[in-house]
Design an enzyme around this catalytic site. Structure first.
Site, PDB file in Angstrom:
ATOM      1  N   GLU A 187       0.816  -1.225   0.000  1.00 41.86           N
ATOM      2  CA  GLU A 187       0.000   0.000   0.000  1.00 41.86           C
ATOM      3  C   GLU A 187       0.848   1.274   0.000  1.00 41.86           C
ATOM      4  O   GLU A 187       0.588   2.203   0.772  1.00 41.86           O
ATOM      5  CB  GLU A 187      -0.960  -0.011   1.195  1.00 41.86           C
ATOM      6  CG  GLU A 187      -1.954  -1.151   1.136  1.00 41.86           C
ATOM      7  CD  GLU A 187      -2.904  -1.189   2.327  1.00 41.86           C
ATOM      8  OE1 GLU A 187      -2.727  -0.388   3.274  1.00 41.86           O
ATOM      9  OE2 GLU A 187      -3.822  -2.015   2.330  1.00 41.86           O
ATOM     10  N   GLU A 328      -5.350  -8.682   0.347  1.00 44.38           N
ATOM     11  CA  GLU A 328      -6.169  -8.351   1.512  1.00 44.38           C
ATOM     12  C   GLU A 328      -7.608  -8.118   1.071  1.00 44.38           C
ATOM     13  O   GLU A 328      -7.865  -7.471   0.054  1.00 44.38           O
ATOM     14  CB  GLU A 328      -5.661  -7.092   2.223  1.00 44.38           C
ATOM     15  CG  GLU A 328      -4.293  -7.224   2.873  1.00 44.38           C
ATOM     16  CD  GLU A 328      -3.883  -5.948   3.601  1.00 44.38           C
ATOM     17  OE1 GLU A 328      -4.773  -5.130   3.909  1.00 44.38           O
ATOM     18  OE2 GLU A 328      -2.673  -5.775   3.850  1.00 44.38           O
TER      19      GLU A 328
END
Length: 532
Positions: A187, A328
């Site tokens: 991220e 995720e």
């Protein structure tokens, strides 16, 4: 909003809790895999259902990594055994390095920390699971001591440090088989939600390229293993769309890999719609076509949106030979606001996994270890028990597989690598089927056996007899007790997996040495009955 905010907020909450944990279990050495690597579609199929060991090895306190800093107990072999027994075939292990990186120019990573990472990796790897490790919190502006910042001015220093850390990590694991996958980062973006900015995206692309070059040049299995790279904030639109993502070149990979095949995967995360999956209030608690209260259902992000988003990844990457990994996904527990919330959480997970499979992607559920209000947890990591069997069952259903019989939430498996057997088998000599998945290298192998009860009545307690190929010797095993170690072997159920319902299955396995014959075992008999 993405999981950066989610993790930071939950970390603060979790840090107020006190857990105790003890390390136990046996770590077994890894060895190089010299068998042919899987193609992209084969890899995705083989990875099966994935699970995140979240808020643990990426946790930190004042810039120093600490696996218990955010409230989770020390990881144990028993926890990983429970996760595997629940049907998961892949474990993603987020890792932070932060203050455990030394000074320039060597940027030496703390030896004890690297050894602990290896120990946790081995808990899963030695069971034949796929394992992913990354560089996680080092790129968050909200984490003390972070440094992999794409809009910082000191990019020359950042990139040199990044290269040295990955060089050390890759070297540590260079002999591990291709069931270990490296992920470049997590991220990474400038912290501003909205369209990507330049040159920040250019720097993210540079990190990915350094990562691929560095890992490949450490040699061993690293020249051919699968590597996972993300785009901007692991966002589907900003990775698949025309926003600046560049797939790294793979110049230094092994010449044995066919030219038409890739060895790079694309990483994205999925938490849409965030008002259902992550917003910590009771407004939106339902999702999908089965929702019964329109006022509790988001106005966007339903099945059609999910399908379109994952199709973008197929159209942009999968069709070109680059598998996709949804590293995720998940939704927090809002049952304190709506008692039916877990039903919709399960529906969400099942649909995500099924849709990802449809478009050539593997998945890993985000579990932060927190159970109860606003938690993502599927397991109690202190008791090593299942807390959300409904969601786990939904994940396996979405994948189209029969989950292994999970240990009862009221009991815990023995902490030994080979759990102690229960009392003698008491029944169930009906029809059975056994499948064998062997992963071999020059002198060793792991084998995962899936035992399915194809009869019409439940089996309560079992022994599985089989014959090893000549020259094979079992050195360790999991989810059963094995004796003797060669020839005709009998595997006896553990204390938590003795019951196999009709049409149900359990997975067990072992690691063995061999003298040149890595063939699967033969002549399976379950409680004396011959299996197909």
């Amino acid at each position: 909003m993405t999981s950066t905010v989610r993790k930071a907020g939950l970390a603060v909450l979790a840090a107020t809790l006190a857990f105790a944990g003890a390390v136990y279990g046996v770590t077994r050495p890894a060895a190089a895999d010299v068998t042919a690597a899987l193609t992209g579609p084969q890899l995705v199929a083989d990875m099966g259902a994935g699970w995140n060991l979240g808020n643990t090895l990426e946790a930190s306190n004042n810039g120093i990594p600490s696996e218990t800093a955010w409230g989770n107990p020390v990881v144990t072999q028993a926890l990983i055994d429970r996760v595997a027994a629940s049907g998961f075939k892949t474990i993603r292990i987020p890792v932070s390095y932060l203050g455990y990186i030394g000074a320039a120019p060597d940027y030496t990573v703390n030896t004890a920390w690297l050894n602990r990472i290896k120990e946790v990796v081995d808990y899963a790897y030695s069971k034949g699971l796929y394992v992913l490790i990354n560089m996680h919190g080092d790129g968050y502006k909200t984490v003390s001591g972070s440094w992999l910042i794409c809009d910082a001015s000191s990019q020359t220093t950042i990139q040199a440090k990044y290269q040295k850390v990955w060089q050390q990590v890759a070297t540590k694991f260079s002999a591990y088989s291709e069931k270990l996958i490296f992920e470049s980062m997590n991220e990474n973006f400038d912290g501003q939600y909205g369209n990507p900015t330049q040159p920040c995206y250019t720097n993210i692309n540079a990190y990915n390229q350094i990562f691929v070059n560095t890992v490949r040049q450490t040699g061993g299995v690293n020249t051919s293993r699968w590597l996972l790279v993300p785009g901007w904030n692991t966002n589907i639109d900003y990775t698949a769309g025309n926003y600046g993502f560049v797939i790294p070149t793979d110049t230094y990979r092994s010449s044995t890999i066919p030219a038409a095949e890739q060895r790079l995967m694309i990483s994205v995360h999925y938490y849409d719609p965030w008002d259902f999956t992550g917003t910590e209030d009771g407004t939106i608690t339902q999702w999908g076509a089965a929702a019964t209260n329109p006022a509790k259902k988001s106005t966007w992000g339903q099945e059609d949106f999910m399908d379109a988003q994952l199709k973008k990844m197929q159209d942009t990457f999968v069709v070109r030979g680059y598998p996709v990994f949804v590293g995720e996904y998940g939704s927090i527990d809002k049952t304190s606001y709506d008692s039916a919330n877990n039903t919709y959480r399960a529906n969400y997970a099942r649909t995500l996994v099924a849709t990802a499979k449809k478009y050539g992607a593997a998945t890993a559920y985000w579990d932060n270890g927190w159970n109860g209000q606003h938690g993502f947890g599927l397991f109690d990591r202190s008791a090593n028990t299942v807390t959300q069997q409904g969601i786990i069952t939904a994940i396996m259903a979405g994948l189209g597989t029969q989950p292994s019989t999970s240990p009862s939430p009221s009991t815990s498996p023995s902490p030994s690598t080979s759990p102690s057997p229960s009392t003698s088998p008491t029944g169930g000599t009906g029809a059975c089927r056994v499948t064998s998945t062997v992963n071999a290298w020059n002198t060793g192998l792991t084998n995962t056996l899936t035992v399915t009860n194809t009869g019409t009545t439940a089996i309560n307690g079992w022994t599985l007899a089989f014959t090893l190929a000549t020259g094979q010797t079992i050195t360790s095993g999991w989810s059963a007790a094995y004796a003797p170690s060669s020839g005709t072997v009998t595997a006896t159920n553990a204390s938590y997996n003795g019951a196999i319902p009709a049409a149900g299955s359990v997975s067990i396995g072992y690691q063995a040495t061999h003298t040149g014959n890595a063939a699967a075992p033969t002549a399976f008999k379950l409680n004396g009955a011959t299996c197909s």
